[in-house]
Design a protein around this motif. Sequence first.
Motif, short mmCIF file in Angstrom:
data_model
loop_
_atom_site.label_atom_id
_atom_site.label_comp_id
_atom_site.label_asym_id
_atom_site.label_seq_id
_atom_site.Cartn_x
_atom_site.Cartn_y
_atom_site.Cartn_z
N GLU A 159 0.82 -1.21 0.00
CA GLU A 159 0.00 0.00 0.00
C GLU A 159 0.86 1.27 0.00
N ASP A 160 2.05 1.18 0.55
CA ASP A 160 2.95 2.34 0.59
C ASP A 160 3.45 2.71 -0.81
N TYR A 161 3.23 1.84 -1.79
CA TYR A 161 3.68 2.10 -3.15
C TYR A 161 2.58 2.73 -4.01
N ILE A 162 1.41 2.94 -3.44
CA ILE A 162 0.29 3.48 -4.20
C ILE A 162 0.25 5.01 -4.04
N ALA A 163 0.35 5.72 -5.16
CA ALA A 163 0.27 7.19 -5.12
C ALA A 163 -1.16 7.66 -5.05
N GLY A 164 -2.09 6.90 -5.65
CA GLY A 164 -3.48 7.33 -5.64
C GLY A 164 -4.35 6.41 -6.48
N TYR A 165 -5.63 6.79 -6.53
CA TYR A 165 -6.63 5.99 -7.23
C TYR A 165 -7.39 6.85 -8.23
N THR A 166 -7.81 6.22 -9.33
CA THR A 166 -8.61 6.91 -10.33
C THR A 166 -9.62 5.94 -10.92
N ILE A 167 -10.57 6.46 -11.69
CA ILE A 167 -11.56 5.62 -12.37
C ILE A 167 -10.97 5.19 -13.71
N MET A 168 -11.29 3.97 -14.11
CA MET A 168 -10.77 3.44 -15.37
C MET A 168 -11.91 2.81 -16.16
N ASN A 169 -11.98 3.16 -17.44
CA ASN A 169 -12.93 2.54 -18.37
C ASN A 169 -12.11 1.82 -19.43
N ASP A 170 -12.07 0.51 -19.31
CA ASP A 170 -11.30 -0.33 -20.23
C ASP A 170 -12.20 -0.69 -21.42
N PHE A 171 -12.32 0.23 -22.36
CA PHE A 171 -13.20 -0.01 -23.51
C PHE A 171 -12.77 -1.25 -24.26
N SER A 172 -13.75 -2.02 -24.74
CA SER A 172 -13.47 -3.31 -25.39
C SER A 172 -14.33 -3.50 -26.62
N ALA A 173 -13.71 -4.00 -27.68
CA ALA A 173 -14.44 -4.47 -28.85
C ALA A 173 -14.56 -5.98 -28.68
N ARG A 174 -15.69 -6.43 -28.16
CA ARG A 174 -15.80 -7.81 -27.70
C ARG A 174 -15.64 -8.83 -28.83
N ASP A 175 -16.20 -8.54 -29.99
CA ASP A 175 -16.08 -9.51 -31.07
C ASP A 175 -14.63 -9.65 -31.53
N VAL A 176 -13.92 -8.55 -31.61
CA VAL A 176 -12.50 -8.60 -31.97
C VAL A 176 -11.70 -9.29 -30.86
N GLN A 177 -12.00 -8.96 -29.63
CA GLN A 177 -11.29 -9.55 -28.48
C GLN A 177 -11.41 -11.07 -28.47
N PHE A 178 -12.62 -11.58 -28.63
CA PHE A 178 -12.82 -13.02 -28.53
C PHE A 178 -12.21 -13.76 -29.72
N GLN A 179 -12.18 -13.12 -30.88
CA GLN A 179 -11.51 -13.73 -32.03
C GLN A 179 -10.01 -13.88 -31.74
N GLU A 180 -9.42 -12.83 -31.15
CA GLU A 180 -8.00 -12.89 -30.80
C GLU A 180 -7.73 -13.97 -29.75
N MET A 181 -8.54 -13.99 -28.71
CA MET A 181 -8.27 -14.86 -27.58
C MET A 181 -8.56 -16.33 -27.89
N ALA A 182 -9.29 -16.58 -28.98
CA ALA A 182 -9.48 -17.97 -29.42
C ALA A 182 -8.16 -18.58 -29.86
N CYS A 183 -7.18 -17.74 -30.17
CA CYS A 183 -5.85 -18.21 -30.59
C CYS A 183 -4.88 -18.30 -29.41
N ARG A 184 -5.41 -18.21 -28.18
CA ARG A 184 -4.63 -18.33 -26.94
C ARG A 184 -3.67 -17.16 -26.71
N LEU A 185 -3.97 -16.02 -27.36
CA LEU A 185 -3.21 -14.81 -27.08
C LEU A 185 -4.20 -13.65 -26.96
N GLY A 186 -3.66 -12.50 -26.53
CA GLY A 186 -4.52 -11.33 -26.41
C GLY A 186 -5.08 -11.19 -25.00
#
Length: 330
Positions: free
Chosen positions: A190-217
């Motif tokens: 915890e001593d290494y944390i400078a602070g906190y913020t909100i994060m929106n990890d936008f995702s293109a789900r169809d592209v993501q799942f096509q990539e991850m079907a190949c065991r990468l991504g």
Amino acid sequence: MKLVSFRITTPVGPFTRVGAIHGQHVVDLNLAYVRWLSDQHEAQPYRLANAQVPSNMLEFLEGGLSTMAAARRAVDYAAMLGPSTKGPVGETIAHGAGDVRIIAPLPAPSSLRDFIAFEDHIAATSQKRGQPIPPEWYKAPVYYKGNHRTIIGPDEDLPWPLETTKLDYELELACVIGRTGKDVAEREAEDYIAGYTIMNDFSARDVQFQEMACRLGPAKGKDFATALGPCLVTPDEIRDLGALTMTARVNGEEWSRGRFGTIHWSFPQMIAHVSCGEMIYPGDVFGSGTVGGGCGLELDRYLKPGDVVELEIQPIGLLRTKVVGPAPRG
């Protein structure tokens, strides 16, 4: 403190500065410290301030505890003098919140790691694939490395990416590392944390799942944009991290609500895991992963051009993004 990166326009062009929110104003920390040094009769206040309280957020974080302490002194001094106080040669120290553009608190992180740390989320997404939670998930916090060069900030438009037909938001909290370390013990993390913020990890789900079907991504399915903001809140401003309520709204309609305390893998556990055998650095961003129910994938609802996505976690604030089209035909 609520730290921000803000942009101002001057006769010689735009500048990005580090500030702290104080009431209805944004205090320029570097110039506030210049004023304090000048009033202490320092011979070179600008030179000292540039070294001790840099105006670039990454350099600011690299300054560690001494920079944070100097920044607090600067904010307190500016508050005592009042919002109309000027710098030694007439510079504006306190800007009205509406007079500057708040951008991502860390526009260019050192790195971006995004975890999948909420059991409810991985359970829901595994069920959609007709699979149980992988037993390996319970052995160590897992993450992917995102594109730290495609950060967007609050109220910044997201152009419709790729050829996706399943654009999604992800409701997350992120911590930002403030110290260099290696083999960090969980009890000290915890001593290494400078602070906190909100994060929106936008995702293109169809592209993501096509990539991850190949065991990468994931790779292209997420690398086009990650939103951070609106500010970086130092740990002392949050009494109980687990009690934070996380909400997502699309066009004013609430789509998601969760509580950070439902997380399975904590930030200290993430830090201990990542730093095992490798260095972590100031400005590294660690995303929590999506809170349970915190994305369209779990709801079978996806974004459209023109949608406005709002993620809210108080006391950090509201992270708003408008999706601009057009979407691909098909």
